[in-house]
Design a protein around this motif. Structure first.
Motif, mmCIF file in Angstrom:
data_model
loop_
_atom_site.group_PDB
_atom_site.id
_atom_site.type_symbol
_atom_site.label_atom_id
_atom_site.label_comp_id
_atom_site.label_asym_id
_atom_site.label_seq_id
_atom_site.Cartn_x
_atom_site.Cartn_y
_atom_site.Cartn_z
ATOM 1 N N GLY A 184 82.173 -34.906 -30.221
ATOM 2 C CA GLY A 184 83.485 -35.068 -29.593
ATOM 3 C C GLY A 184 83.991 -33.751 -29.027
ATOM 4 N N LYS A 212 82.047 -32.905 -25.850
ATOM 5 C CA LYS A 212 82.389 -33.798 -24.735
ATOM 6 C C LYS A 212 83.799 -33.515 -24.217
ATOM 7 N N TYR A 213 84.717 -33.219 -25.157
ATOM 8 C CA TYR A 213 86.086 -32.949 -24.713
ATOM 9 C C TYR A 213 86.155 -31.675 -23.890
ATOM 10 N N LEU A 261 85.172 -32.768 -20.543
ATOM 11 C CA LEU A 261 86.225 -33.624 -20.001
ATOM 12 C C LEU A 261 87.414 -32.803 -19.493
ATOM 13 N N ASP A 319 86.464 -31.096 -16.304
ATOM 14 C CA ASP A 319 86.414 -32.055 -15.188
ATOM 15 C C ASP A 319 87.815 -32.360 -14.667
ATOM 16 N N ILE A 320 88.728 -32.651 -15.611
ATOM 17 C CA ILE A 320 90.079 -33.057 -15.197
ATOM 18 C C ILE A 320 90.828 -31.898 -14.557
ATOM 19 N N VAL A 348 98.550 -34.708 -19.847
ATOM 20 C CA VAL A 348 98.718 -36.098 -20.294
ATOM 21 C C VAL A 348 97.401 -36.857 -20.087
ATOM 22 N N ARG A 349 96.695 -36.531 -19.006
ATOM 23 C CA ARG A 349 95.418 -37.200 -18.753
ATOM 24 C C ARG A 349 94.343 -36.777 -19.736
ATOM 25 N N VAL A 350 94.392 -35.504 -20.145
ATOM 26 C CA VAL A 350 93.371 -34.981 -21.058
ATOM 27 C C VAL A 350 93.536 -35.590 -22.451
ATOM 28 N N ALA A 351 94.763 -35.660 -22.940
ATOM 29 C CA ALA A 351 94.992 -36.133 -24.314
ATOM 30 C C ALA A 351 94.555 -37.594 -24.440
ATOM 31 N N PRO A 352 94.015 -37.996 -25.594
ATOM 32 C CA PRO A 352 93.634 -39.392 -25.778
ATOM 33 C C PRO A 352 94.822 -40.310 -25.517
ATOM 34 N N GLU A 353 94.558 -41.478 -24.918
ATOM 35 C CA GLU A 353 95.657 -42.285 -24.404
ATOM 36 C C GLU A 353 96.599 -42.820 -25.481
#
Lengths: 190, 307
Positions: A18, A21-22, A25, A28-29, A144-149
């Motif tokens: 995790g 991958k984060y 992520l 990327d964002i 907000v997009r990075v944090a888990p929904e």
């Protein structure tokens, strides 16, 4: 290679995958939103048992506000000033500022990229847009997009040279925030 | 035995393919026309496949096996927000489509989070109308384990995807678990990522094979493609439905995309050459998807015959 000077990520428990991958992520964002070059250091702390997600970042030097001089060439003409626009992106902001300053009847736009102002006051120094403000808005959107929904309780502390964002499923308590800040401080000092 | 295949080729003379399939006793499940190209999903008797291959070679078309043809698969994400879409969910859905399945994407209303994730009765019932489901989860082991509650009550096989390597024994309610495709913010383009998509397709294929094997123990009174053909012929309004696939095939029946109240009697009255009506050999009820008609063919043990 990371474009940032420091990028540390810590995830509690058996979550090495995790964490890896984060990292991808977040890159990327931030890259998608064109924010990555403005962030110098980034510390991410995730406690999946809590569960909570926190990011602390140091921003690179502030961006100066955009003036009329930056978006076009200002020329003194008979009875006023003429602005030849080079950067159309902020055209609407520019017109709004000029209308507010001189009044609609004194601002004329005979061609798409020409604005004529019937006034003796030089408009060069007027602020068209506060880029730093726009950047901070984009950054908030990115975080907000990075944090888990599912982590819908959020708190965002931003100032000119750093930001601290925390999101969790349960209510954010002052203790949790203090504990997380302490963890991030440890990461900085490690 | 009928073999599922996919034909891709020019629009010109493709009706020869359709005619040949019908002459051989096969079925055209779906026809997609994209400008000058056509994609046909076909079921063909396996002993006659060489005849079809010969014709397609002559037409300079392409014929590939489509193992998932004639099935409907639900691709389920915790919600439809930017966190889960478009990359992972769309890649998986598109890849399943390329292998012939009819794929429906679903976002749950409250599927997010570790402690707060929920699924409601309606969502469960809607997923249960499919032949298999793919649940797309994220990168944290603990969350994937916790989110088991979302698919515990689902009766169709569920393939779970997520990031970390996990043993199947950790997820007892899943049919299979496919690792290394958690939450990502880019399209699948590397060989390893495409390889993972292949694993998902294989896993869904195995799940469907299991359902097929279960069905053969107590065979259906008639085959779903035959019902589809009969409905298409005797309820011509189905062809005027705005859906791209007016009659969707499942392993145990079909979904007719016409309003239930207006057309249920017409669908019930569909008659086969043997003299039986569809109402006698199948249950016809409203689908959870819009107001469509769901036809579930009864097994031989209930009707007493197979044709």
């Amino acid at each position: 290679m990371d474009p940032m000077e420091v990028f540390k990520i810590v995830v509690t428990g058996q979550e090495d995958f995790g964490a890896k991958k984060y990292r991808e992520l977040i890159m990327d964002i931030l890259q998608d939103l064109g924010l990555i070059r403005s962030i110098g250091r980034l510390y991410v702390y995730v406690d999946i048992m809590e569960p909570m997600f926190a990011i602390y970042g140091l921003l690179r030097t502030g961006i100066p506000p955009l003036t009329v001089r930056d978006v076009g060439d200002v020329l003194k003409t008979e009875g006023g000033y003429q602005v030849k626009i080079n950067d159309e992106e902020h055209m609407s902001d520019l017109l709004k500022i000029l209308w507010g300053r001189y009044g609609r009847e004194r601002v004329e736009q005979p061609a798409r990229d020409i604005v004529i102002i019937a006034s003796d006051t030089d408009p060069s120094g007027l602020t068209v847009a506060d880029l730093e403000m726009e950047f901070l808005q984009d950054l908030t959107d990115g975080l907000v997009r990075v944090a888990p929904e599912g982590f819908r309780n959020r708190r965002n502390e931003m100032n000119k040279d750093s930001f601290f964002f925390i999101a969790a499923e349960e209510t954010l308590t002052p203790e949790l925030i203090a504990k997380t800040k302490e963890k991030i401080r440890e990461m900085q000092n490690a | 035995m009928l073999e599922p295949v996919m034909f891709t080729g020019g629009l010109y003379k493709h009706d020869l393919v359709v005619e040949l399939v019908e002459d051989l006793g096969g079925y055209v499940l779906q026809k997609n026309v994209t400008q000058s190209e056509v994609i046909l999903l076909i079921l063909i008797p396996s002993e006659d496949k060489s005849v079809l291959e010969a014709l397609i070679k002559e037409l300079r078309g392409e014929l590939v096996r489509a193992p998932l043809a004639g099935t409907e698969v639900a691709v389920v994400t915790p919600t439809l927000a930017i966190h889960h879409l478009p990359h992972t969910a769309c890649d998986i859905a598109e890849y399943l489509r390329r292998h012939g399945s009819k794929t429906n994407m679903m976002g749950l209303a409250r599927g997010v989070g570790r402690e707060i994730a929920q699924i409601n009765e309606y969502e469960t019932a809607l997923i249960n109308e499919h032949d298999a489901a793919v649940f797309i989860f994220g990168n944290f082991r603990e969350c994937i384990r916790k989110k088991e509650s979302l698919y515990r009550n689902i009766t169709v096989p569920v393939v779970v995807t997520g990031g970390p390597e996990m043993a199947k024994s950790e997820l007892p309610y899943a049919f299979e678990y496919v690792p290394s495709i958690g939450r990502v913010a880019h399209r699948a383009r590397k060989a390893t990522e495409i390889g993972t998509l292949d694993h998902i397709v294989e896993s869904v294929g195995r799940a469907l094979d299991k359902t097929r094997a279960d069905i053969t123990k107590d065979p259906l009174t008639t085959s779903p493609p035959r019902v589809m053909d009969a409905v298409r012929e005797q309820v011509p309004d189905a062809e005027y439905s705005y859906s791209p696939l007016p009659i969707a095939l499942n392993l145990g029946g079909v979904r007719v995309k016409l309003p239930y109240e207006r057309y249920k009697d017409a669908v019930k009255a569909v008659t086969f050459d043997e003299g039986v009506t569809l109402g006698e050999i199948a249950t016809i009820r409203p689908s959870h998807m819009k107001d469509y008609i769901l036809v579930r063919i009864l097994p031989a043990s209930e009707t007493g015959y197979v044709f």
